[in-house]
Design an enzyme around this catalytic site. Sequence first.
Site, PDB file in Angstrom:
ATOM      1  N   LYS A   1      -2.921   5.026  -2.722  1.00 44.17           N
ATOM      2  CA  LYS A   1      -3.970   5.811  -2.082  1.00 44.17           C
ATOM      3  C   LYS A   1      -4.408   6.899  -3.063  1.00 44.17           C
ATOM      4  O   LYS A   1      -3.572   7.477  -3.756  1.00 44.17           O
ATOM      5  CB  LYS A   1      -3.428   6.455  -0.798  1.00 44.17           C
ATOM      6  CG  LYS A   1      -3.073   5.446   0.280  1.00 44.17           C
ATOM      7  CD  LYS A   1      -4.321   4.829   0.889  1.00 44.17           C
ATOM      8  CE  LYS A   1      -3.961   3.902   2.040  1.00 44.17           C
ATOM      9  NZ  LYS A   1      -5.145   3.333   2.687  1.00 44.17           N
TER      10      LYS A   1
ATOM     11  N   SER B   1       0.875  -1.167   0.000  1.00 49.12           N
ATOM     12  CA  SER B   1       0.000   0.000   0.000  1.00 49.12           C
ATOM     13  C   SER B   1       0.911   1.216   0.000  1.00 49.12           C
ATOM     14  O   SER B   1       1.702   1.391   0.931  1.00 49.12           O
ATOM     15  CB  SER B   1      -0.870  -0.026   1.256  1.00 49.12           C
ATOM     16  OG  SER B   1      -1.578   1.186   1.400  1.00 49.12           O
TER      17      SER B   1
ATOM     18  N   ASP C   1     -13.463  -1.934   3.121  1.00 52.57           N
ATOM     19  CA  ASP C   1     -12.530  -2.010   4.251  1.00 52.57           C
ATOM     20  C   ASP C   1     -13.283  -1.486   5.479  1.00 52.57           C
ATOM     21  O   ASP C   1     -13.903  -2.269   6.218  1.00 52.57           O
ATOM     22  CB  ASP C   1     -11.279  -1.165   3.911  1.00 52.57           C
ATOM     23  CG  ASP C   1     -10.284  -1.005   5.052  1.00 52.57           C
ATOM     24  OD1 ASP C   1     -10.574  -1.416   6.192  1.00 52.57           O
ATOM     25  OD2 ASP C   1      -9.184  -0.439   4.827  1.00 52.57           O
TER      26      ASP C   1
ATOM     27  N   GLU D   1     -10.918   0.468  -3.389  1.00 55.71           N
ATOM     28  CA  GLU D   1     -11.214   0.187  -1.988  1.00 55.71           C
ATOM     29  C   GLU D   1     -11.904   1.382  -1.336  1.00 55.71           C
ATOM     30  O   GLU D   1     -11.454   2.519  -1.477  1.00 55.71           O
ATOM     31  CB  GLU D   1      -9.881  -0.128  -1.287  1.00 55.71           C
ATOM     32  CG  GLU D   1     -10.005  -0.658   0.126  1.00 55.71           C
ATOM     33  CD  GLU D   1      -8.608  -1.000   0.700  1.00 55.71           C
ATOM     34  OE1 GLU D   1      -7.667  -1.243  -0.079  1.00 55.71           O
ATOM     35  OE2 GLU D   1      -8.475  -1.006   1.930  1.00 55.71           O
TER      36      GLU D   1
ATOM     37  N   LYS E   1      -0.961  -1.113  -4.531  1.00 52.40           N
ATOM     38  CA  LYS E   1      -2.161  -0.330  -4.204  1.00 52.40           C
ATOM     39  C   LYS E   1      -1.715   1.087  -3.920  1.00 52.40           C
ATOM     40  O   LYS E   1      -0.763   1.295  -3.171  1.00 52.40           O
ATOM     41  CB  LYS E   1      -2.855  -0.962  -3.005  1.00 52.40           C
ATOM     42  CG  LYS E   1      -3.717  -0.048  -2.156  1.00 52.40           C
ATOM     43  CD  LYS E   1      -4.401  -0.836  -1.030  1.00 52.40           C
ATOM     44  CE  LYS E   1      -4.562  -0.004   0.231  1.00 52.40           C
ATOM     45  NZ  LYS E   1      -5.125  -0.795   1.348  1.00 52.40           N
TER      46      LYS E   1
ATOM     47  N   GLY F   1      -3.619  -3.946   6.320  1.00 54.49           N
ATOM     48  CA  GLY F   1      -2.591  -3.616   7.301  1.00 54.49           C
ATOM     49  C   GLY F   1      -2.902  -2.291   7.964  1.00 54.49           C
ATOM     50  O   GLY F   1      -3.681  -1.491   7.453  1.00 54.49           O
TER      51      GLY F   1
ATOM     52  N   ASP G   1      -7.072   2.837  -3.153  1.00 50.43           N
ATOM     53  CA  ASP G   1      -7.818   2.917  -1.883  1.00 50.43           C
ATOM     54  C   ASP G   1      -8.144   4.381  -1.620  1.00 50.43           C
ATOM     55  O   ASP G   1      -7.249   5.214  -1.494  1.00 50.43           O
ATOM     56  CB  ASP G   1      -6.944   2.348  -0.754  1.00 50.43           C
ATOM     57  CG  ASP G   1      -7.678   2.266   0.583  1.00 50.43           C
ATOM     58  OD1 ASP G   1      -8.840   2.721   0.661  1.00 50.43           O
ATOM     59  OD2 ASP G   1      -7.077   1.758   1.554  1.00 50.43           O
TER      60      ASP G   1
ATOM     61  N   LYS H   1      -9.262  -6.765   8.208  1.00 57.12           N
ATOM     62  CA  LYS H   1      -8.263  -6.320   9.184  1.00 57.12           C
ATOM     63  C   LYS H   1      -8.722  -6.883  10.509  1.00 57.12           C
ATOM     64  O   LYS H   1      -9.838  -6.597  10.950  1.00 57.12           O
ATOM     65  CB  LYS H   1      -8.204  -4.795   9.259  1.00 57.12           C
ATOM     66  CG  LYS H   1      -7.562  -4.154   8.036  1.00 57.12           C
ATOM     67  CD  LYS H   1      -7.515  -2.655   8.157  1.00 57.12           C
ATOM     68  CE  LYS H   1      -6.910  -2.055   6.889  1.00 57.12           C
ATOM     69  NZ  LYS H   1      -7.165  -0.607   6.811  1.00 57.12           N
TER      70      LYS H   1
HETATM   71  O1  OSB Z   1      -7.052   1.900   4.492  1.00 58.09           O
HETATM   72  O2  OSB Z   1      -5.822   0.182   4.349  1.00 58.09           O
HETATM   73  C1  OSB Z   1      -6.035   1.305   4.815  1.00 58.09           C
HETATM   74  C2  OSB Z   1      -3.007   2.342   6.913  1.00 58.09           C
HETATM   75  C3  OSB Z   1      -3.630   2.988   7.955  1.00 58.09           C
HETATM   76  C4  OSB Z   1      -4.993   3.123   7.950  1.00 58.09           C
HETATM   77  C5  OSB Z   1      -5.748   2.606   6.896  1.00 58.09           C
HETATM   78  C6  OSB Z   1      -5.145   1.937   5.854  1.00 58.09           C
HETATM   79  C7  OSB Z   1      -3.746   1.829   5.856  1.00 58.09           C
HETATM   80  C8  OSB Z   1      -2.996   1.208   4.775  1.00 58.09           C
HETATM   81  C9  OSB Z   1      -1.609   0.742   5.096  1.00 58.09           C
HETATM   82  O3  OSB Z   1      -3.388   1.142   3.634  1.00 58.09           O
HETATM   83  C10 OSB Z   1      -1.444  -0.722   5.011  1.00 58.09           C
HETATM   84  C11 OSB Z   1      -0.096  -1.121   5.554  1.00 58.09           C
HETATM   85  O4  OSB Z   1       0.869  -1.017   4.804  1.00 58.09           O
HETATM   86  O5  OSB Z   1      -0.013  -1.520   6.738  1.00 58.09           O
HETATM   87 MG    MG Z   2      -8.174   0.640   3.177  1.00 60.07          MG
END
Ligand code: OSB
Ligand code: MG
Length: 369
Positions: free
Chosen positions: A163, A135, A238, A213, A161, A290, A188, A262
């Site tokens: 953001k 991510s 999510d 996402e 992925k 994560g 995402d 998660k």
């Molecule tokens: O939306 O998946 C998410 C991190 C913090 C809060 C929300 C998200 C995330 C990540 C990071 O996308 C995932 C990771 O690398 O741990």
């Molecule tokens: Mg997410």
Amino acid sequence: MKIEAITLREIHMPLVHFFETSFGRIYSRRILLVTVHCEGIDGWGECVVGEDPFYSSEWIESAWPTLSSYLIPMLLGKRMDSARECPALLSKVTGHRMSKGGLENALWEAETLQQQQPLWKLLGGTRKEIPCGVSIGIQDSIEQLLEKIQTELAAGYRRIKVKVKPGWDLNVLERIRSRWADITLSCDANSAYTLDQVEHLRKFDQFNLLMIEQPLWNDDIYNHTRLQKELRTAICLDESIINARSAAFAVEAGACRIINIKVGRVGGFSEALKVHDVCQSHKIPVWCGGMLETGIGRGHNIALSTLQNFSLPGDVSASKRYWKEDIIEPEVEVSPQGMIAISDKPGTGYRLKTDLIEKLTVRKETFRA
Ligand code: OSB
Ligand code: MG
């Protein structure tokens, strides 16, 4: 297993690189760890709350008092045969799923250590290795993002992925796809859009994404159903999936075609397993999300990812992407094929660096039966 004492601690760890989502940028993590002390065995859990109530209403300053005043007293002095008994003991408290999850997962770890079994086996996993994705947060420039993607592809990761948010979306995806036409790519939004932006979101279809996402509100399912009807791209939920019932609702309503699990967001391993099973029975693939975890939460995510329906690469990646030094050894490593090998050792298979954890601790409190 008798729960004799529970320790809460906060450790501070700077991130190797800042992480930015549609709700903000962070440079350093305040991490809440839970240790359950059970007849000579210590089980550790990571309470995956953030520094701010942005991704979730829970955050470190709500979790600590909820744990110390309510959740921990509900467990102290209790005997249990299995960590699966934990959710029932905590059920009087509404919500606070990440706080509950930290406790429950610590108990699973204690149970596996007591039984000298690998955690993945106790959870019902079968995979001997798990496929990994990354991510990648919002960067200062698209060039910087492309460089990061280049690095992660070279390291072997199987899914990228990124953001997105209004202003950092179509322009970014366009640049990525013109350089890498065929990589497995997803995005995402962390709830950055509304249903008024359907026309805009429809333009995401041209990029052949594996999924988009959580495009809409973090508590919404119904409007995602309306949006999914308008998109070719699969929606992955999510934030909206808080338990197995919301997963069943989302899937049956057609709000998504993929679910991100998660373990903290759904309140611990017991509920995560139920979400997994609900999705599997509806032929909806899942992957493990994560929360910028240390090696403790990461080890738990890895164990969970060995379940059969975790068929898509997760956001579970190498320790060194986050930390100069992780609090476990060996650190989590990803092979050039983008896989994490699963250990046959008891527990997570990773040892804790307790001296380092003590050094990083800024606050600690032990509660006894
Ligand atoms: O939306 O998946 C998410 C991190 C913090 C809060 C929300 C998200 C995330 C990540 C990071 O996308 C995932 C990771 O690398 O741990
Ligand atoms: Mg997410």
